[in-house]
Design an enzyme around this catalytic site. Structure first.
Site, PDB file in Angstrom:
ATOM      1  N   HIS A  81     -10.060 -10.162 -31.240  1.00 21.01           N
ATOM      2  CA  HIS A  81      -9.567  -8.929 -31.878  1.00 21.01           C
ATOM      3  C   HIS A  81      -9.852  -8.937 -33.386  1.00 21.01           C
ATOM      4  O   HIS A  81      -8.951  -8.775 -34.205  1.00 21.01           O
ATOM      5  CB  HIS A  81      -8.054  -8.773 -31.615  1.00 21.01           C
ATOM      6  CG  HIS A  81      -7.631  -7.335 -31.566  1.00 21.01           C
ATOM      7  ND1 HIS A  81      -6.792  -6.831 -30.622  1.00 21.01           N
ATOM      8  CD2 HIS A  81      -7.950  -6.289 -32.366  1.00 21.01           C
ATOM      9  CE1 HIS A  81      -6.597  -5.535 -30.833  1.00 21.01           C
ATOM     10  NE2 HIS A  81      -7.296  -5.186 -31.889  1.00 21.01           N
TER      11      HIS A  81
ATOM     12  N   GLU B 292      -5.035 -11.234 -24.056  1.00 20.51           N
ATOM     13  CA  GLU B 292      -5.199 -11.727 -25.424  1.00 20.51           C
ATOM     14  C   GLU B 292      -3.874 -11.984 -26.136  1.00 20.51           C
ATOM     15  O   GLU B 292      -3.809 -12.752 -27.087  1.00 20.51           O
ATOM     16  CB  GLU B 292      -6.033 -10.747 -26.251  1.00 20.51           C
ATOM     17  CG  GLU B 292      -5.281  -9.472 -26.618  1.00 20.51           C
ATOM     18  CD  GLU B 292      -6.133  -8.512 -27.452  1.00 20.51           C
ATOM     19  OE1 GLU B 292      -7.280  -8.279 -27.090  1.00 20.51           O
ATOM     20  OE2 GLU B 292      -5.613  -8.002 -28.442  1.00 20.51           O
TER      21      GLU B 292
ATOM     22  N   ARG C 180      -9.181  -1.670 -26.456  1.00 22.19           N
ATOM     23  CA  ARG C 180      -7.967  -2.361 -26.012  1.00 22.19           C
ATOM     24  C   ARG C 180      -8.252  -3.040 -24.675  1.00 22.19           C
ATOM     25  O   ARG C 180      -8.937  -2.467 -23.819  1.00 22.19           O
ATOM     26  CB  ARG C 180      -6.795  -1.378 -25.824  1.00 22.19           C
ATOM     27  CG  ARG C 180      -6.155  -0.890 -27.121  1.00 22.19           C
ATOM     28  CD  ARG C 180      -5.382  -1.994 -27.859  1.00 22.19           C
ATOM     29  NE  ARG C 180      -4.789  -1.519 -29.095  1.00 22.19           N
ATOM     30  CZ  ARG C 180      -5.343  -1.586 -30.302  1.00 22.19           C
ATOM     31  NH1 ARG C 180      -6.538  -2.126 -30.454  1.00 22.19           N
ATOM     32  NH2 ARG C 180      -4.702  -1.131 -31.371  1.00 22.19           N
TER      33      ARG C 180
HETATM   34  P1  NAD Z   1      -9.681   8.097 -32.560  1.00 28.79           P
HETATM   35  O1  NAD Z   1      -8.331   8.639 -32.236  1.00 28.79           O
HETATM   36  O2  NAD Z   1     -10.410   8.569 -33.781  1.00 28.79           O
HETATM   37  O3  NAD Z   1     -10.673   8.373 -31.312  1.00 28.79           O
HETATM   38  C1  NAD Z   1     -10.330   8.155 -29.973  1.00 28.79           C
HETATM   39  C2  NAD Z   1     -11.178   9.097 -29.132  1.00 28.79           C
HETATM   40  O4  NAD Z   1     -10.941   8.793 -27.766  1.00 28.79           O
HETATM   41  C3  NAD Z   1     -10.823  10.568 -29.348  1.00 28.79           C
HETATM   42  O5  NAD Z   1     -11.995  11.320 -29.598  1.00 28.79           O
HETATM   43  C4  NAD Z   1     -10.183  10.962 -28.019  1.00 28.79           C
HETATM   44  O6  NAD Z   1     -10.412  12.335 -27.662  1.00 28.79           O
HETATM   45  C5  NAD Z   1     -10.889  10.019 -27.066  1.00 28.79           C
HETATM   46  N1  NAD Z   1     -10.205   9.881 -25.796  1.00 28.79           N
HETATM   47  C6  NAD Z   1      -8.872   9.922 -25.526  1.00 28.79           C
HETATM   48  N2  NAD Z   1      -8.666   9.782 -24.212  1.00 28.79           N
HETATM   49  C7  NAD Z   1      -9.894   9.663 -23.638  1.00 28.79           C
HETATM   50  C8  NAD Z   1     -10.337   9.491 -22.305  1.00 28.79           C
HETATM   51  N3  NAD Z   1      -9.460   9.456 -21.271  1.00 28.79           N
HETATM   52  N4  NAD Z   1     -11.661   9.395 -22.072  1.00 28.79           N
HETATM   53  C9  NAD Z   1     -12.555   9.451 -23.104  1.00 28.79           C
HETATM   54  N5  NAD Z   1     -12.190   9.626 -24.379  1.00 28.79           N
HETATM   55  C10 NAD Z   1     -10.877   9.719 -24.640  1.00 28.79           C
HETATM   56  O7  NAD Z   1      -9.526   6.519 -32.553  1.00 28.79           O
HETATM   57  P2  NAD Z   1     -10.457   5.446 -33.285  1.00 28.79           P
HETATM   58  O8  NAD Z   1     -10.012   5.258 -34.677  1.00 28.79           O
HETATM   59  O9  NAD Z   1     -11.880   5.782 -33.005  1.00 28.79           O
HETATM   60  O10 NAD Z   1     -10.043   4.129 -32.476  1.00 28.79           O
HETATM   61  C11 NAD Z   1     -10.322   3.977 -31.096  1.00 28.79           C
HETATM   62  C12 NAD Z   1      -9.599   2.766 -30.566  1.00 28.79           C
HETATM   63  O11 NAD Z   1     -10.162   1.588 -31.153  1.00 28.79           O
HETATM   64  C13 NAD Z   1      -8.112   2.684 -30.962  1.00 28.79           C
HETATM   65  O12 NAD Z   1      -7.312   3.410 -30.052  1.00 28.79           O
HETATM   66  C14 NAD Z   1      -7.823   1.201 -30.882  1.00 28.79           C
HETATM   67  O13 NAD Z   1      -7.359   0.897 -29.580  1.00 28.79           O
HETATM   68  C15 NAD Z   1      -9.200   0.544 -31.070  1.00 28.79           C
HETATM   69  N6  NAD Z   1      -9.277  -0.252 -32.305  1.00 28.79           N
HETATM   70  C16 NAD Z   1      -9.674  -1.559 -32.219  1.00 28.79           C
HETATM   71  C17 NAD Z   1      -9.776  -2.347 -33.362  1.00 28.79           C
HETATM   72  C18 NAD Z   1     -10.244  -3.779 -33.303  1.00 28.79           C
HETATM   73  O14 NAD Z   1     -10.028  -4.537 -34.264  1.00 28.79           O
HETATM   74  N7  NAD Z   1     -10.890  -4.215 -32.245  1.00 28.79           N
HETATM   75  C19 NAD Z   1      -9.458  -1.793 -34.609  1.00 28.79           C
HETATM   76  C20 NAD Z   1      -9.073  -0.450 -34.663  1.00 28.79           C
HETATM   77  C21 NAD Z   1      -8.987   0.309 -33.513  1.00 28.79           C
END
Ligand code: NAD
Length: 328
Positions: A294, A262, A233
Site C-alpha cells: 500500500h 493486508e 483496495r
Molecule cells: P475518485 O473518486 O476520483 O474516482 C473513483 C472513480 O470510480 C469515479 O469516477 C467513480 O465514478 C468510479 N466508480 C465508482 N463505482 C464504480 C464502479 N462500480 N465501476 C466502475 N467505476 C466506478 O477516486 P480516486 O482519487 O481516483 O481514487 C480511487 C481509489 O484509489 C480510492 O477509492 C482508493 O481506494 C484508492 N487509493 C489508493 C491509494 C494507494 O496508496 N494505493 C491511494 C489513494 C487512493
C-alpha cells in the site's frame, strides 16, 4: 482545536510538523497506535481524531468517539470505506478526507507495478545481485500498441489513462460516469473491457457494488495472458479466485499494491515472523506476482498535499466553513 493523530510513522510526523507552524490554533498529539475500538477512548479531551487507511473506524469506534465528545474525524486518505459514515452522521460527527492529494503518485505506481511484474524486475533484481545474469523466465511483452482497460476513471484512473496513452496503448475504460477530460479513451462495458484488454488496472473505490469485482466469473471474461494491477483496495479482488486464475495460467502478471489480507501486515516490519496467512504466502509464491505494501500514495508530493489538506480541513471545520472534502 485539539487533534489526536493515530497510526503515525516518523514520515507522517515530519510532514505535518513542517506545515503546522502555519496553523497556530491547532494542537496536535501523535500516536503510533491505530484507531480501533481499543484505542478510541484515548481521544477523550480531543475535538478531533485523525486516522489513516488501516484504522478501524467502524460502528464501535465511532460510538466510542461520540462518547469522548469527538466532533470531527479527519482522514489522511481519499478512501473512506473503513469508516461507518452513517453512524458518524447520526452522532453529528463530521468526516473529512483528502481527495485527490496526488493522483499521479498512485497512477505512476500502478504503471510501475504493471511494467515491473510484466518484465519480472522483482526477479531480475535478486538474480543479478547473485551474479546470475541469465534471462530464463523473464520474457515480457511490449505495452506499446496493446490495450489498457481502466476500471474507474476518477482522478487516479484518469492519470493512469494518460500514462497508458503515453506508452502508445489503446485505452478503454469502464465507469458509471464518463470523465469528459478523457477524450482519447473509449468507454465500453465492463465485459468488453475485460475481453479486449492486455492490461487491466483497477481505480474504482471499494463499495458494496465493487466488492469482489474481480472474481472467478470476471477473470474468465479476461483475455488469456492479461496483466492485472490493483492499487485501489484489496476487497475489489477475490483472492481465492485470483489464485485459481494464476494457477490456470490466465494471468501473464499480477501487480498488487493492495490485497485482502493486508490489514495485519501493512506498514509493519514482520520480517522476523512466520507469516500465518496462507493466502498471502500463496500469492507471494508465484513468480509472476509482485506485491507492494500500500505504497502507491508514498511520494513527497503526496505526503505534502495530505498534510496541507488535512490541516486546512481542520481549520475550515473550526470556522464552520465547508471545503468539499466532507464525506456525505
Ligand atoms: P475518485 O473518486 O476520483 O474516482 C473513483 C472513480 O470510480 C469515479 O469516477 C467513480 O465514478 C468510479 N466508480 C465508482 N463505482 C464504480 C464502479 N462500480 N465501476 C466502475 N467505476 C466506478 O477516486 P480516486 O482519487 O481516483 O481514487 C480511487 C481509489 O484509489 C480510492 O477509492 C482508493 O481506494 C484508492 N487509493 C489508493 C491509494 C494507494 O496508496 N494505493 C491511494 C489513494 C487512493
Amino acid at each position: 482545536m485539539n487533534i489526536l493523530f493515530y497510526d503515525t510513522k516518523s514520515y507522517d510526523r515530519d510532514s505535518f510538523e513542517e506545515k503546522r507552524c502555519q496553523y497556530p490554533n491547532l494542537k496536535i498529539d501523535y500516536l503510533k497506535s491505530e484507531l480501533t475500538p481499543a484505542t478510541a477512548k484515548l481521544a477523550k479531551g480531543y475535538d478531533a481524531v485523525c486516522a489513516f487507511v488501516n484504522c478501524d473506524v467502524g460502528t464501535e469506534t465511532v460510538e466510542l468517539l461520540h462518547q469522548c465528545q469527538v466532533r470531527l474525524i479527519l482522514l489522511r486518505s481519499a478512501g473512506f470505506n473503513h469508516v461507518d459514515i452513517e453512524k458518524a452522521r447520526a452522532f453529528g460527527i463530521k468526516v473529512m478526507r483528502v481527495p485527490g492529494y496526488s493522483p499521479e503518485a498512485v497512477a505512476e505506481h500502478a504503471m510501475v507495478l504493471a511494467l515491473a511484474a510484466n518484465r519480472r524486475i522483482h526477479k531480475a533484481y535478486v538474480r543479478v545481485r547473485e551474479n546470475d545474469f541469465s534471462l530464463g523466465g523473464m520474457l515480457g511483452f511490449n505495452f506499446y500498441r496493446k490495450t489498457a482497460g481502466i476500471v474507474g476513471t476518477g482522478k487516479i484512473g484518469a492519470a493512469m489513462a494518460r500514462i497508458c496513452k503515453g506508452f502508445g496503448m489503446e485505452v478503454l475504460a469502464y465507469d458509471k460516469y464518463q470523465n469528459p477530460e478523457l477524450d482519447f479513451v473509449e468507454y465500453v462495458s465492463m465485459d468488453e473491457l475485460l475481453a479486449r484488454s492486455e492490461l487491466v488496472s483497477l481505480h474504482c473505490p471499494l463499495t458494496d457494488d465493487t466488492y469482489h469485482l474481480i472474481n472467478r466469473e470476471t477473470i474468465r471474461k479476461m483475455k488469456d495472458g492479461v496483466v492485472l494491477v490493483n492499487t485501489s483496495r484489496g476487497g475489489l479482488v477475490k483472492t481465492e479466485d485470483l489464485i485459481e486464475g494464476i494457477r490456470a495460467r490466465k494471468f501473464f502478471a499480477v501487480g498488487l499494491d493492495v490485497y485482502e489480507e493486508e490489514k495485519r501486515n501493512v506498514y509493519e516490519d514482520r520480517s522476523d515472523e512466520i507469516l500465518e496467512s496462507s493466502v498471502t504466502a500463496r500469492l507471494l509464491s508465484f513468480p509472476n506476482v509482485l506485491i507492494t505494501s500500500h505504497q502507491g500514495f508514498f511520494t513527497e508530493e503526496a505526503l505534502g498535499a495530505i498534510s496541507e489538506t488535512t490541516l486546512k480541513n481542520a481549520v475550515a471545520f473550526e470556522k464552520g466553513e465547508t471545503t468539499g472534502n466532507e464525506v456525505e
